[in-house]
Design a protein around this motif. Structure first.
Motif, short mmCIF file in Angstrom:
data_model
loop_
_atom_site.label_atom_id
_atom_site.label_comp_id
_atom_site.label_asym_id
_atom_site.label_seq_id
_atom_site.Cartn_x
_atom_site.Cartn_y
_atom_site.Cartn_z
N GLY A 43 0.92 -1.29 -0.02
CA GLY A 43 0.07 -0.10 -0.08
C GLY A 43 0.83 1.34 -0.14
O GLY A 43 2.05 1.27 -0.38
N SER A 55 -3.40 3.85 2.87
CA SER A 55 -4.02 2.77 2.44
C SER A 55 -3.36 1.40 1.97
O SER A 55 -2.37 1.56 1.55
CB SER A 55 -5.09 3.55 1.21
OG SER A 55 -4.21 3.86 0.41
N LYS A 57 -3.63 -3.22 1.45
CA LYS A 57 -4.24 -4.66 1.71
C LYS A 57 -3.54 -5.38 2.25
O LYS A 57 -2.07 -5.33 2.14
CB LYS A 57 -4.98 -4.72 0.61
CG LYS A 57 -4.10 -5.16 -0.67
CD LYS A 57 -4.83 -6.10 -1.80
CE LYS A 57 -4.06 -6.58 -2.89
NZ LYS A 57 -3.60 -5.60 -3.67
N GLU A 59 -2.71 -9.63 2.59
CA GLU A 59 -3.31 -10.99 2.14
C GLU A 59 -2.54 -12.02 2.86
O GLU A 59 -1.32 -11.85 3.06
CB GLU A 59 -3.02 -10.90 0.71
CG GLU A 59 -4.01 -10.14 -0.25
CD GLU A 59 -3.27 -9.96 -1.59
OE1 GLU A 59 -4.03 -10.36 -2.53
OE2 GLU A 59 -2.34 -9.38 -2.02
N GLN A 78 -8.26 -11.39 2.44
CA GLN A 78 -7.92 -10.13 1.94
C GLN A 78 -8.42 -9.13 2.82
O GLN A 78 -9.70 -9.12 2.73
CB GLN A 78 -8.13 -10.23 0.33
CG GLN A 78 -7.23 -8.80 -0.14
CD GLN A 78 -7.56 -8.92 -1.63
OE1 GLN A 78 -8.51 -8.05 -2.00
NE2 GLN A 78 -6.81 -9.39 -2.53
N VAL A 79 -7.65 -8.18 3.40
CA VAL A 79 -8.24 -7.37 4.27
C VAL A 79 -7.83 -5.89 3.71
O VAL A 79 -6.33 -5.70 3.54
CB VAL A 79 -7.80 -7.40 5.75
CG1 VAL A 79 -8.40 -6.29 6.47
CG2 VAL A 79 -8.19 -8.74 6.17
N GLU A 80 -8.41 -5.00 3.28
CA GLU A 80 -8.24 -3.59 3.08
C GLU A 80 -8.27 -2.65 4.24
O GLU A 80 -9.20 -2.81 5.30
CB GLU A 80 -9.12 -2.94 1.78
CG GLU A 80 -8.96 -3.84 0.62
CD GLU A 80 -9.58 -3.24 -0.70
OE1 GLU A 80 -10.15 -2.18 -0.55
OE2 GLU A 80 -9.56 -3.95 -1.58
N HIS A 82 -7.58 1.55 5.51
CA HIS A 82 -7.49 2.99 5.42
C HIS A 82 -7.42 3.65 6.61
O HIS A 82 -8.46 3.36 7.54
CB HIS A 82 -8.90 3.38 4.70
CG HIS A 82 -8.99 2.77 3.12
ND1 HIS A 82 -8.30 3.07 2.13
CD2 HIS A 82 -9.59 1.76 2.75
CE1 HIS A 82 -8.50 2.08 1.13
NE2 HIS A 82 -9.62 1.37 1.57
N SER A 118 -11.60 -7.58 11.30
CA SER A 118 -12.24 -7.79 10.03
C SER A 118 -12.99 -9.33 10.02
O SER A 118 -13.74 -9.67 9.32
CB SER A 118 -11.59 -7.66 8.99
OG SER A 118 -10.54 -8.64 8.88
#
Ligand SMILES: [Zn+2]
Ligand SMILES: [Zn+2]
Length: 164
Positions: A43, A55, A57, A59, A78-80, A82, A118
């Motif tokens: 990111g 920001s 991600k 994985e 997969q976690v994004e 921000h 998450s």
């Protein structure tokens, strides 16, 4: 991974990209064991007109435990993420910002927190997983057990409700 952000905070328009892999120091969850090589993170952090944002991600692949039948199975995540970053906060009631003390961002631990936040409350190997027989403990995905036919159908309906 610690990232020095002093330059980013001080210079509008500056940007730093990151791409690394790490193994967390602690387990993400009792139900998850990470596969090698760990968590891949990529990111960027940028200062856009004085507002510094992060920001990216994360994985990873892991073996997770089904909460119904207790079998392990492979799952890809997969976690994004921000965040807005500040190096000091006048109003420290504000949860919208991450305060970066001494301008050093501890990115690995922040990513771990985001991942844990998450995660679902439980994992199922399959939405249709039949689970374990509550009497003999057999995994019913591999076929019915001998005691199943003795269960009162009203009781079975109740067990199904409890399971959901
Ligand atoms: Zn299962
Ligand atoms: Zn049984």
């Amino acid at each position: 991974m610690n990232i020095q952000l002093e330059q980013i905070f001080n210079l509008e328009g500056s940007k730093k990209e990151f791409d690394f892999c790490f193994e967390p120091e602690y387990s993400l969850s009792d139900d998850i064991s990470l596969d090698a090589p760990g968590i891949a993170v990529s990111g960027k952090i940028e200062n856009n007109t004085g507002i510094v944002s992060l920001s990216g991600k994360a994985e990873f692949s892991a073996t997770v435990v089904c909460s119904r039948c207790a079998e392990g199975f492979k799952k890809d995540f997969q976690v994004e993420f921000h965040h807005l970053l500040v190096n000091n906060l006048e109003n420290d009631d504000n949860d919208d910002y991450i305060v970066v003390e001494d301008s050093v961002l501890r990115l690995s631990s922040l990513v771990c927190e985001d991942i844990i936040f998450s995660l679902p409350l439980r994992f199922l190997c399959d939405e249709e997983c039949k689970g374990l027989c509550s009497r003999c403990g057999k995994n019913l995905n591999s076929g019915p057990c001998d005691c199943k036919k003795e269960v009162d159908p009203r009781m079975a309906a109740l067990l199904q409700l409890l399971d959901d």
